[in-house]
Write a protein that holds these residues in place. Structure first.
Motif, short mmCIF file in Angstrom:
data_model
loop_
_atom_site.label_atom_id
_atom_site.label_comp_id
_atom_site.label_asym_id
_atom_site.label_seq_id
_atom_site.Cartn_x
_atom_site.Cartn_y
_atom_site.Cartn_z
N ILE A 206 -1.39 -0.99 12.07
CA ILE A 206 -2.03 -2.31 12.12
C ILE A 206 -2.62 -2.65 10.77
CG2 ILE A 206 -3.90 -3.65 13.16
CD1 ILE A 206 -3.52 -1.88 15.69
N MET A 207 -3.28 -1.68 10.14
CA MET A 207 -3.87 -1.88 8.82
C MET A 207 -2.80 -2.31 7.82
SD MET A 207 -6.76 -1.58 7.11
CE MET A 207 -7.48 -1.16 5.52
N ARG A 208 -1.65 -1.68 7.88
CA ARG A 208 -0.60 -2.00 6.90
C ARG A 208 0.04 -3.36 7.15
NH1 ARG A 208 1.13 4.28 6.46
NH2 ARG A 208 0.01 4.67 4.50
N THR A 209 0.06 -3.82 8.38
CA THR A 209 0.61 -5.16 8.63
C THR A 209 -0.25 -6.24 7.98
OG1 THR A 209 -0.59 -5.39 10.75
CG2 THR A 209 1.63 -4.43 10.83
N ALA A 210 -1.52 -5.92 7.71
CA ALA A 210 -2.40 -6.89 7.05
C ALA A 210 -2.02 -7.11 5.59
CB ALA A 210 -3.85 -6.43 7.15
N PHE A 211 -1.35 -6.12 4.99
CA PHE A 211 -1.02 -6.20 3.56
C PHE A 211 0.48 -6.36 3.30
CE2 PHE A 211 -5.05 -4.05 3.95
CZ PHE A 211 -5.79 -4.54 2.90
N TYR A 212 1.28 -6.06 4.31
CA TYR A 212 2.74 -6.15 4.14
C TYR A 212 3.29 -7.05 5.24
CZ TYR A 212 1.90 -2.00 1.25
OH TYR A 212 1.44 -1.11 0.31
N PRO A 213 3.45 -8.35 4.97
CA PRO A 213 3.91 -9.30 6.01
C PRO A 213 5.26 -8.94 6.60
CG PRO A 213 3.10 -10.45 4.06
CD PRO A 213 3.19 -9.01 3.69
N THR A 214 6.13 -8.30 5.82
CA THR A 214 7.46 -7.96 6.32
C THR A 214 7.45 -6.71 7.19
OG1 THR A 214 7.92 -6.69 4.31
CG2 THR A 214 8.57 -9.01 4.32
#
Length: 250
Positions: A206-214
């Motif tokens: 979830i944290m990474r979806t905040a910084f990587y839209p793809t």
């Protein structure tokens, strides 16, 4: 309760960060140092991180929520032993000690996360548009899960002191098994079927979806993480409510 928590907060701040002039500075430098070591080490082995082009940002998005979870769970688990001398006063309860440590370490961890990631974005070539909702969700779930684990361990360590050693041994592989340095999607099906049950896998994703839209992982289960966290918190509170006198008398 507010007075007791405030007093415990001030004591915690003085004890944890006020003993040396660089107390709070070290709280920022320590995770930055860990992220730098990971980035340098893996950049020598692979050409690009699993997501994006910045090793620093990729490992920061895994390292920071994991560190926040670890800090909260350990501090809450040891809240009774840390404040034992003050719990003999009627005005101070075990719950006050838990809340004080939870608040301070949660706020400190969130501020450190903000400073660390902001610093990385300033020095990184990665152009990022941050999505606030996944970021807030990841931080909130980290706090809840860390609190739940901490409360249950607070009871177990209080009743069975050897559990602290057992838990530290059992959780040593957790850094690797939580997706800090690897993407869950890049693992084998067998590994995925086991690691899916680790709530930290979902939190870091979830944290990474905040910084990587793809990056849109299909196996995210926010309700699962929330359910596990709230169940652990409820279990820990019930156990501590019934057994805190026995724990304090030891």
């Amino acid at each position: 309760m507010a007075r007791s928590v405030s007093a415990l907060l001030l004591r915690e701040m003085a004890t944890s960060y006020g003993r040396s002039p660089g107390g709070y500075l070290w709280a920022v430098l320590e995770p930055i140092g860990g992220i730098l070591l990971l980035s340098i080490g893996f950049s020598l082995v692979i050409h690009r991180p699993p997501l994006g082009s910045s090793f620093l940002l990729f490992y920061a998005t895994g390292f920071m929520p994991f560190t926040l979870y670890q800090t909260i769970s350990v501090s809450v688990a040891r809240s009774i032993s840390f404040s034992r001398s003050l719990l003999s006063y009627p005005a101070v309860s075990w719950f006050d000690a838990v809340v004080a440590r939870l608040i301070l370490n949660s706020l400190t961890g969130m501020v450190v996360t903000f400073i660390t990631i902001t610093a990385i974005l300033l020095v990184s070539d990665e152009h990022v548009v941050i999505s606030p909702l996944p970021l807030i969700s990841a931080m909130a779930l980290t706090v809840l899960f860390g609190c739940g684990i901490g409360l249950v361990n607070c009871f177990l360590i209080g009743m069975f002191p050897v559990w602290a050693l057992v838990w530290s041994i059992l959780t040593r592989p957790l850094f690797i098994a939580s997706g800090v340095i690897l993407l869950y999607e890049n693992l084998s099906d067998f590994a995925q079927s086991i690691l899916w049950w680790n709530p930290l896998i979902h939190i870091i994703a979830i944290m990474r979806t905040a910084f990587y839209p793809t990056y849109q992982p299909e196996d995210l289960a926010i309700l699962y993480v929330l359910g596990v966290s709230l169940s652990l918190i409820a279990t820990g509170l019930i156990l501590m409510r019934h057994w805190h006198r026995q724990i304090l008398s030891r």
